[in-house]
Write an enzyme that holds these catalytic residues in place. Structure first.
Site, PDB file in Angstrom:
ATOM      1  N   TYR A 150       1.609 -19.956  60.016  1.00 47.42           N
ATOM      2  CA  TYR A 150       3.027 -19.999  59.662  1.00 47.42           C
ATOM      3  C   TYR A 150       3.372 -18.929  58.637  1.00 47.42           C
ATOM      4  O   TYR A 150       4.309 -18.141  58.813  1.00 47.42           O
ATOM      5  CB  TYR A 150       3.396 -21.380  59.136  1.00 47.42           C
ATOM      6  CG  TYR A 150       4.772 -21.428  58.505  1.00 47.42           C
ATOM      7  CD1 TYR A 150       5.915 -21.308  59.288  1.00 47.42           C
ATOM      8  CD2 TYR A 150       4.914 -21.568  57.118  1.00 47.42           C
ATOM      9  CE1 TYR A 150       7.181 -21.320  58.705  1.00 47.42           C
ATOM     10  CE2 TYR A 150       6.172 -21.599  56.534  1.00 47.42           C
ATOM     11  CZ  TYR A 150       7.296 -21.469  57.326  1.00 47.42           C
ATOM     12  OH  TYR A 150       8.545 -21.482  56.750  1.00 47.42           O
TER      13      TYR A 150
ATOM     14  N   THR B 287       9.692 -17.502  53.009  1.00 45.78           N
ATOM     15  CA  THR B 287       9.007 -18.665  52.452  1.00 45.78           C
ATOM     16  C   THR B 287       7.969 -18.316  51.394  1.00 45.78           C
ATOM     17  O   THR B 287       7.436 -17.192  51.364  1.00 45.78           O
ATOM     18  CB  THR B 287       8.296 -19.430  53.591  1.00 45.78           C
ATOM     19  OG1 THR B 287       7.511 -20.494  53.069  1.00 45.78           O
ATOM     20  CG2 THR B 287       7.359 -18.508  54.357  1.00 45.78           C
ATOM     21  N   ASP B 288       7.680 -19.295  50.543  1.00 47.29           N
ATOM     22  CA  ASP B 288       6.588 -19.188  49.580  1.00 47.29           C
ATOM     23  C   ASP B 288       5.230 -19.092  50.262  1.00 47.29           C
ATOM     24  O   ASP B 288       4.244 -18.665  49.643  1.00 47.29           O
ATOM     25  CB  ASP B 288       6.597 -20.408  48.653  1.00 47.29           C
ATOM     26  CG  ASP B 288       6.494 -21.717  49.431  1.00 47.29           C
ATOM     27  OD1 ASP B 288       7.406 -21.983  50.248  1.00 47.29           O
ATOM     28  OD2 ASP B 288       5.535 -22.484  49.222  1.00 47.29           O
TER      29      ASP B 288
ATOM     30  N   GLY C 143      19.403 -26.328  61.779  1.00 51.67           N
ATOM     31  CA  GLY C 143      18.578 -26.286  60.586  1.00 51.67           C
ATOM     32  C   GLY C 143      19.309 -26.723  59.329  1.00 51.67           C
ATOM     33  O   GLY C 143      20.537 -26.829  59.294  1.00 51.67           O
TER      34      GLY C 143
ATOM     35  N   TYR D   6      10.474 -20.977  63.319  1.00 54.07           N
ATOM     36  CA  TYR D   6       9.446 -21.946  63.718  1.00 54.07           C
ATOM     37  C   TYR D   6       8.835 -22.454  62.419  1.00 54.07           C
ATOM     38  O   TYR D   6       8.203 -21.688  61.683  1.00 54.07           O
ATOM     39  CB  TYR D   6       8.406 -21.246  64.587  1.00 54.07           C
ATOM     40  CG  TYR D   6       7.276 -22.142  65.071  1.00 54.07           C
ATOM     41  CD1 TYR D   6       7.192 -22.514  66.404  1.00 54.07           C
ATOM     42  CD2 TYR D   6       6.283 -22.593  64.200  1.00 54.07           C
ATOM     43  CE1 TYR D   6       6.143 -23.318  66.863  1.00 54.07           C
ATOM     44  CE2 TYR D   6       5.247 -23.402  64.639  1.00 54.07           C
ATOM     45  CZ  TYR D   6       5.178 -23.754  65.971  1.00 54.07           C
ATOM     46  OH  TYR D   6       4.155 -24.544  66.421  1.00 54.07           O
ATOM     47  N   THR D   7       9.023 -23.739  62.113  1.00 52.72           N
ATOM     48  CA  THR D   7       8.629 -24.264  60.799  1.00 52.72           C
ATOM     49  C   THR D   7       7.556 -25.358  60.862  1.00 52.72           C
ATOM     50  O   THR D   7       7.253 -25.971  59.842  1.00 52.72           O
ATOM     51  CB  THR D   7       9.855 -24.816  60.061  1.00 52.72           C
ATOM     52  OG1 THR D   7      10.464 -25.847  60.859  1.00 52.72           O
ATOM     53  CG2 THR D   7      10.871 -23.710  59.784  1.00 52.72           C
TER      54      THR D   7
ATOM     55  N   ASP E 127      18.040 -17.813  71.522  1.00 54.01           N
ATOM     56  CA  ASP E 127      16.692 -18.384  71.491  1.00 54.01           C
ATOM     57  C   ASP E 127      15.741 -17.294  71.021  1.00 54.01           C
ATOM     58  O   ASP E 127      15.502 -16.318  71.746  1.00 54.01           O
ATOM     59  CB  ASP E 127      16.309 -18.884  72.884  1.00 54.01           C
ATOM     60  CG  ASP E 127      14.971 -19.599  72.914  1.00 54.01           C
ATOM     61  OD1 ASP E 127      14.209 -19.490  71.928  1.00 54.01           O
ATOM     62  OD2 ASP E 127      14.673 -20.261  73.935  1.00 54.01           O
ATOM     63  N   LEU E 128      15.202 -17.430  69.815  1.00 59.47           N
ATOM     64  CA  LEU E 128      14.355 -16.379  69.263  1.00 59.47           C
ATOM     65  C   LEU E 128      13.080 -16.175  70.064  1.00 59.47           C
ATOM     66  O   LEU E 128      12.459 -15.113  69.967  1.00 59.47           O
ATOM     67  CB  LEU E 128      14.012 -16.687  67.805  1.00 59.47           C
ATOM     68  CG  LEU E 128      15.177 -16.743  66.821  1.00 59.47           C
ATOM     69  CD1 LEU E 128      14.655 -16.778  65.381  1.00 59.47           C
ATOM     70  CD2 LEU E 128      16.121 -15.574  66.999  1.00 59.47           C
TER      71      LEU E 128
END
Length: 302
Positions: free
Chosen positions: A126, A102-103, A10, A62-63, A37-38
């Site tokens: 997400y 995240t926003d 990342g 995960y994005t 591994d999540l």
């Protein structure tokens, strides 16, 4: 101080690895799949325990915002259950966790920059999975920093800056959304802030600074304004340039809804940790110049 960062490939992990090399007394180690591994919680505890960190930085996620609408189970497995397991592993070792969020936990309807106490209301899978991750991390490890950031870019991985440069190399004009605003945030700055905060946490074991913070670039713009600054900087640096045409969100439909307002106030982080991000234009210029100059050859071709 030994930092373990999850998400080896990342942008934040790559930036932390680079920044750690320049800091005496700091070792940054990154782990990722298949060791950690999540989506496979059974791998998390053993991988983190074996690394023997002083602080864990939870950056893996995960994005794929639009794809998450079709893969909600996987998004929640990684961003919520997996993140919680990372925090649990850190708690078992008795060490703090710094978790990136995240926003997208907000719906974007506020008329101003969001502060940490504003109500959350994710618009899609997400954002909902990342909010669930915040809650899982906080429940698993009371010694946590949750850092919400936005519009992340860097010389590494896939991001908006690299997309604009790639498109400008092939087109005379690029259409970019102009009715979504936020704070462009360099992962290089995020790495610097994390190392700064981690040093505080490592030095003062009982510091009363744990909790949720916003950490974003200083200043705000919209996507088309961001694009223009990227391409103007590229032109000055000898790189590609293209005209930017403003369009609306309605002109560029996506499967997942995006917040119209992603602005985050980072005043709390600045007050507690005495660290403020540079103006977003300055940070963007640094990344663009690096990419145009080819300093990160592997990153540019990713």
């Amino acid at each position: 101080m030994r930092l373990l960062v999850t998400g080896r490939d990342g942008q934040v992990a790559a930036s932390l690895l680079e920044a750690g090399q320049a800091r005496a007394g700091v070792e940054v180690v990154a782990i990722g799949r298949p060791e950690l591994d999540l989506a496979r919680p059974d791998t998390v505890i053993d991988a983190i325990t074996a690394a023997r960190p002083d602080i864990v930085v939870s950056a893996a996620a995960y994005t794929a915002v639009d794809q998450a609408e079709d893969e909600p189970d996987l998004a929640f497995a990684v961003n919520a259950t997996g993140a919680g397991k990372v925090a649990e592993a850190a708690a078992r070792l008795g060490v703090p966790i710094i978790h990136l969020s995240t926003d997208y936990v907000f719906d974007g309807s506020a008329p101003r920059a969001y502060v940490e106490t504003d109500p959350t209301a994710p618009l899609g899978v997400y954002g909902a999975s990342k909010l669930a991750g915040e809650q899982a991390v906080a429940a698993a490890n009371p010694r946590h920093l949750i850092l919400r950031t936005a519009w992340v870019y860097s010389p590494f991985g896939k991001n908006f800056v690299k997309t604009m440069l790639r498109l400008a190399a092939d087109r005379d004009e690029i259409s970019v959304v102009s009715d979504q605003c936020g704070n462009p945030t360099s992962a290089l700055d995020i790495a610097d802030a994390i190392l700064h905060a981690a040093t505080t946490l490592h030095r003062d074991k009982d510091v009363a600074a744990f909790g949720t913070y916003h950490l974003a670039g200083t200043g705000e713009t919209n996507w088309s304004g961001f694009a223009r600054h990227i391409l103007d900087t590229s032109l000055k640096s000898g790189g590609p340039w293209a005209r930017v045409r403003d369009i609306t969100t309605m002109d560029y439909p996506t499967k997942a809804r995006r917040p119209a307002n992603s602005r985050l106030s980072s005043a709390k982080f600045a007050d507690v940790f005495a660290w403020t991000a540079p103006d977003w234009r300055e940070s963007a210029e640094e990344v663009v110049r690096r990419l145009v100059a080819g300093e990160t050859r592997q990153a540019m071709t990713a």
